[in-house]
Design a protein around this motif. Structure first.
Motif, PDB file in Angstrom:
ATOM      1  N   UNK B  18       0.809  -1.241  -0.177  1.00 45.81           N
ATOM      2  CA  UNK B  18      -0.026  -0.232  -0.301  1.00 45.81           C
ATOM      3  C   UNK B  18       1.115   1.436  -0.192  1.00 45.81           C
ATOM      4  N   UNK B  19       0.380   2.434   0.008  1.00 45.18           N
ATOM      5  CA  UNK B  19       0.532   3.544  -0.215  1.00 45.18           C
ATOM      6  C   UNK B  19       0.339   4.805   0.231  1.00 45.18           C
ATOM      7  N   UNK B  20       1.472   5.143   1.496  1.00 45.36           N
ATOM      8  CA  UNK B  20       0.693   6.175   2.829  1.00 45.36           C
ATOM      9  C   UNK B  20       1.372   7.087   1.962  1.00 45.36           C
ATOM     10  N   UNK B  21       0.318   8.992   2.156  1.00 40.76           N
ATOM     11  CA  UNK B  21       1.027   9.599   1.334  1.00 40.76           C
ATOM     12  C   UNK B  21      -0.037  11.179   2.624  1.00 40.76           C
ATOM     13  N   UNK B  22       0.234  10.952   4.119  1.00 43.93           N
ATOM     14  CA  UNK B  22      -0.343  11.584   4.778  1.00 43.93           C
ATOM     15  C   UNK B  22      -0.427  11.538   6.099  1.00 43.93           C
ATOM     16  N   UNK B  23      -0.102  12.672   6.983  1.00 43.32           N
ATOM     17  CA  UNK B  23       0.662  12.375   8.177  1.00 43.32           C
ATOM     18  C   UNK B  23      -0.190  11.072   8.756  1.00 43.32           C
ATOM     19  N   UNK B  24      -1.840  11.737   8.632  1.00 48.11           N
ATOM     20  CA  UNK B  24      -2.213  10.331   9.993  1.00 48.11           C
ATOM     21  C   UNK B  24      -3.462   9.349   8.721  1.00 48.11           C
ATOM     22  N   UNK B  25      -2.773   8.116   8.944  1.00 51.15           N
ATOM     23  CA  UNK B  25      -3.549   7.212   7.819  1.00 51.15           C
ATOM     24  C   UNK B  25      -4.533   6.351   9.282  1.00 51.15           C
ATOM     25  N   UNK B  26      -5.631   6.511   8.894  1.00 53.27           N
ATOM     26  CA  UNK B  26      -6.645   4.966   9.633  1.00 53.27           C
ATOM     27  C   UNK B  26      -6.857   4.312   8.911  1.00 53.27           C
ATOM     28  N   UNK B  81       8.107   6.086   9.227  1.00 55.91           N
ATOM     29  CA  UNK B  81       6.105   5.145   9.493  1.00 55.91           C
ATOM     30  C   UNK B  81       5.840   4.923  10.582  1.00 55.91           C
ATOM     31  N   UNK B  82       5.611   4.940  11.411  1.00 56.15           N
ATOM     32  CA  UNK B  82       4.825   4.886  12.794  1.00 56.15           C
ATOM     33  C   UNK B  82       3.173   3.695  12.606  1.00 56.15           C
ATOM     34  N   UNK B  83       3.469   2.555  13.347  1.00 56.88           N
ATOM     35  CA  UNK B  83       2.135   2.078  13.330  1.00 56.88           C
ATOM     36  C   UNK B  83       1.720   2.157  14.689  1.00 56.88           C
ATOM     37  N   UNK B  84       0.293   2.059  14.716  1.00 53.77           N
ATOM     38  CA  UNK B  84      -0.178   1.918  16.004  1.00 53.77           C
ATOM     39  C   UNK B  84      -1.618   0.900  16.468  1.00 53.77           C
ATOM     40  N   UNK B  85      -1.885  -0.078  17.279  1.00 58.18           N
ATOM     41  CA  UNK B  85      -2.501  -0.899  16.599  1.00 58.18           C
ATOM     42  C   UNK B  85      -3.819   0.086  17.712  1.00 58.18           C
ATOM     43  N   UNK B  86      -4.886  -0.875  18.118  1.00 54.13           N
ATOM     44  CA  UNK B  86      -5.588  -0.440  18.508  1.00 54.13           C
ATOM     45  C   UNK B  86      -6.074  -0.913  20.139  1.00 54.13           C
ATOM     46  N   UNK B 101       1.359  16.272  16.573  1.00 53.72           N
ATOM     47  CA  UNK B 101       1.104  18.034  15.439  1.00 53.72           C
ATOM     48  C   UNK B 101       2.618  18.581  15.410  1.00 53.72           C
ATOM     49  N   UNK B 102       3.165  18.074  16.404  1.00 52.95           N
ATOM     50  CA  UNK B 102       5.186  18.736  16.982  1.00 52.95           C
ATOM     51  C   UNK B 102       5.386  17.380  16.097  1.00 52.95           C
ATOM     52  N   UNK B 103       4.872  16.062  15.651  1.00 51.41           N
ATOM     53  CA  UNK B 103       6.386  15.169  14.810  1.00 51.41           C
ATOM     54  C   UNK B 103       6.530  15.008  13.694  1.00 51.41           C
ATOM     55  N   UNK B 104       7.468  14.792  13.279  1.00 50.37           N
ATOM     56  CA  UNK B 104       7.630  15.183  12.217  1.00 50.37           C
ATOM     57  C   UNK B 104       7.242  13.033  11.186  1.00 50.37           C
ATOM     58  N   UNK B 105       6.801  12.741  12.057  1.00 50.42           N
ATOM     59  CA  UNK B 105       6.503  11.128  10.959  1.00 50.42           C
ATOM     60  C   UNK B 105       5.723  11.141  10.923  1.00 50.42           C
ATOM     61  N   UNK B 106       4.839  10.045  10.328  1.00 52.85           N
ATOM     62  CA  UNK B 106       3.650   9.993  10.298  1.00 52.85           C
ATOM     63  C   UNK B 106       2.961   8.836  10.555  1.00 52.85           C
ATOM     64  N   UNK B 107       1.998   8.602  10.974  1.00 51.87           N
ATOM     65  CA  UNK B 107       1.359   7.854  11.838  1.00 51.87           C
ATOM     66  C   UNK B 107       0.534   6.803  10.895  1.00 51.87           C
ATOM     67  N   UNK B 108       0.346   5.864  11.140  1.00 48.62           N
ATOM     68  CA  UNK B 108      -0.470   4.753  10.473  1.00 48.62           C
ATOM     69  C   UNK B 108      -1.549   3.791  11.777  1.00 48.62           C
ATOM     70  N   UNK B 109      -2.591   4.755  12.357  1.00 54.57           N
ATOM     71  CA  UNK B 109      -2.909   3.942  13.030  1.00 54.57           C
ATOM     72  C   UNK B 109      -4.545   2.973  13.197  1.00 54.57           C
ATOM     73  N   UNK B 110      -4.654   2.339  13.823  1.00 56.24           N
ATOM     74  CA  UNK B 110      -5.801   0.999  13.616  1.00 56.24           C
ATOM     75  C   UNK B 110      -6.542   1.505  14.332  1.00 56.24           C
ATOM     76  N   UNK B 111      -7.724   1.650  14.563  1.00 55.37           N
ATOM     77  CA  UNK B 111      -8.804   2.026  15.286  1.00 55.37           C
ATOM     78  C   UNK B 111     -10.278   2.063  14.690  1.00 55.37           C
ATOM     79  N   UNK B 112     -11.569   2.262  15.480  1.00 55.21           N
ATOM     80  CA  UNK B 112     -12.579   1.308  15.070  1.00 55.21           C
ATOM     81  C   UNK B 112     -12.826   3.435  15.292  1.00 55.21           C
TER      82      UNK B 112
END
Lengths: 149, 325
Positions: B18-26, B81-86, B101-112
């Motif tokens: 997959x591709x990630x292109x913004x700071x926050x992906x859900x 690119x940081x992945x956060x589990x639910x 907001x202050x971070x220079x990382x991208x976040x991929x967050x698994x959550x409903x």
């Protein structure tokens, strides 16, 4: 009867899959209800209490079944009096939650508005307001008005 | 951090691509689609490297973030690119939002859950499904898909009511169009009020115009309301400022180039969400001109017939608001 409570609540388990891994009983796994839920949600077969056959992962341990099914099994069999966070379940678990609520008193905790549209008619008490809903439409309208998440 | 990143995570049975292109992906969706397995593979790869047997291919390091010490770990991680589990309840907290907001990382967050403190885009809410293209007997190929089908959004009928998320310039623009066309126009005065305004709508047809760039936390509930009340439709561009830029009324090849691939221009630490970037871009490129833009008060030039129509043309590929202006 199904009872739904939104938001933070005492005695609830936020991440039921972890609780399941540490508390499940072998006999729960071979119950016909569990076998059916694992087949429906995970598309996997229960070989025994310690072995599940997954079409994707091959033979896996009970601890590798999906978080959604783990939560459903807890809702069905756990006797601790805990309330389980149904936001750990995908919408494909909804029909099982409703079915469990028809068989017994089941209280679930939600941190999002779960999509019950796959079961248009069901009864539930919305514990935040005390309102009894009889359909998905009534549930949605009531859930939207509840502030707690 | 900016840019689009292609990610492949695989072992001999599973492949995620997959591709990630913004700071926050859900990532959310049905149970048993492989969300937790993806996190598990990334954890193994981060912990044991190649010897884990998991291959992670990406231009940037990919790792998981979790546990009670997340706030101690995060300040030491950069451009990853940081992945956060639910299981990580902290994703709902104001502290986490401030850290993102202050971070220079991208976040991929698994959550409903709907993370009200984070301004994520409707475009970056995904589910995981098995790809029909590459499925073979040995390995299952998983890819991301947009959770919210755009089919329920589209409508070619003129609505009776328009609900605008904005209360300032965007609202003034649409109110002027609605007034000319006999449409009731209501400002929700913020995205979090949209669902209550929609709830109060009767059986009339309605169009909700909101900023897609940050509407993510509202989407689960808005989408269910739209499905339940099919006469309510939704138009989600990035933002009103994006519409103005997209319309072409402001000269410059550079602007259209940016709009083609904004991810290459938007520094995540500077712009918490893309709508803020588009506002800054519009303000910068209209400064001291007759089109000078202010978010608080609409410059009346934007209500001139020709300019109004050019902006409206961007919307009316999908929605009809006017018979003619």
């Amino acid at each position: 009867m199904l009872k739904i409570i939104f938001g933070e609540v005492e005695n609830s388990i936020y991440h039921p899959p972890t609780y399941f891994d540490n508390q499940y009983e072998d006999e729960w796994i071979t119950e016909p209800l569990t076998v059916a839920m694992i087949k429906d949600i995970d598309k996997s077969d229960v070989v025994g209490a310690h072995l599940i056959e997954s079409p994707v992962l091959g033979p896996i341990s009970t601890k590798e079944i999906s978080g959604g099914v783990k939560t459903l099994i807890l809702m069905a069999f756990d006797q601790s009096g805990r309330i389980f966070n149904a936001s750990a379940c995908g919408d494909n678990c909804v029909k099982w939650i409703v079915e469990l609520g028809r068989k017994k008193d089941l209280t679930i905790n939600l941190h999002h508005v779960m999509d019950f549209s796959s079961v248009p008619e069901f009864e539930a008490v919305m514990l935040n307001t005390g309102v009894v809903v009889h359909s998905y439409g009534e549930y949605l309208e009531e859930a939207i008005r509840i502030k707690e998440r | 951090m900016k840019g689009k990143y292609h990610i492949v995570v695989q072992n001999n049975r599973l492949r995620y691509e997959f591709d990630i292109r913004r700071n926050i992906t859900i990532i959310r969706g049905d149970s048993a689609t492989g969300k937790t397995k993806l996190i598990s593979l990334l954890e193994q790869a981060a912990s044991l490297g190649e010897s884990s047997g998991v291959e992670v291919l990406c231009e940037r390091p990919c790792r998981t973030l979790g546990g009670n010490d997340w706030n101690l770990v995060l300040p030491n991680i950069h451009e990853q690119i940081l992945f956060v589990d639910e299981e990580n309840k902290f994703v709902k907290s104001q502290d986490f939002a401030a850290a993102v907001k202050a971070s220079d990382n991208y976040f991929v967050i698994i959550t409903r859950e709907d993370l009200a403190n984070l301004p994520y885009s409707v475009e970056e809410i995904y589910g995981i499904h098995t790809s029909g293209k590459y499925h073979d007997l040995k390995r299952t190929y998983n890819e991301l898909y947009h959770i919210y089908s755009t089919e329920v959004f589209d409508s070619m009928e003129k609505p009776e009511t328009v609900v605008v998320e904005d209360s300032n310039s965007g609202y003034e623009f649409f109110r002027a169009i609605c007034d000319k066309n006999g449409i009731v126009c209501v400002s929700a005065e913020g995205k979090s009020n949209l669902k209550m305004v929609m709830d109060k709508l009767g059986s009339e047809s309605a169009l909700v115009i909101a900023d897609g760039a940050a509407i993510g936390p509202e989407m689960n509930e808005l989408y269910q309301m739209m499905c339940h009340k099919p006469k309510i439709k939704c138009y989600l561009s990035e933002s009103f400022e994006w519409l103005v830029l997209k319309s072409g009324i402001i000269d410059g090849k550079m602007i259209q180039d940016i709009l083609e691939h904004p991810e290459d221009f938007i520094e995540s630490r500077r712009y918490f969400s893309w709508e803020r970037f588009f506002t800054a871009l519009l303000v910068e490129h209209t400064r001291d001109s007759y089109l000078q833009y202010s978010k608080n008060k609409l410059n009346k030039t934007y209500l001139h017939e020709k300019i109004q129509q050019e902006i409206l043309d961007v919307i009316e590929a999908k929605f009809i608001l006017s018979e003619n202006i």
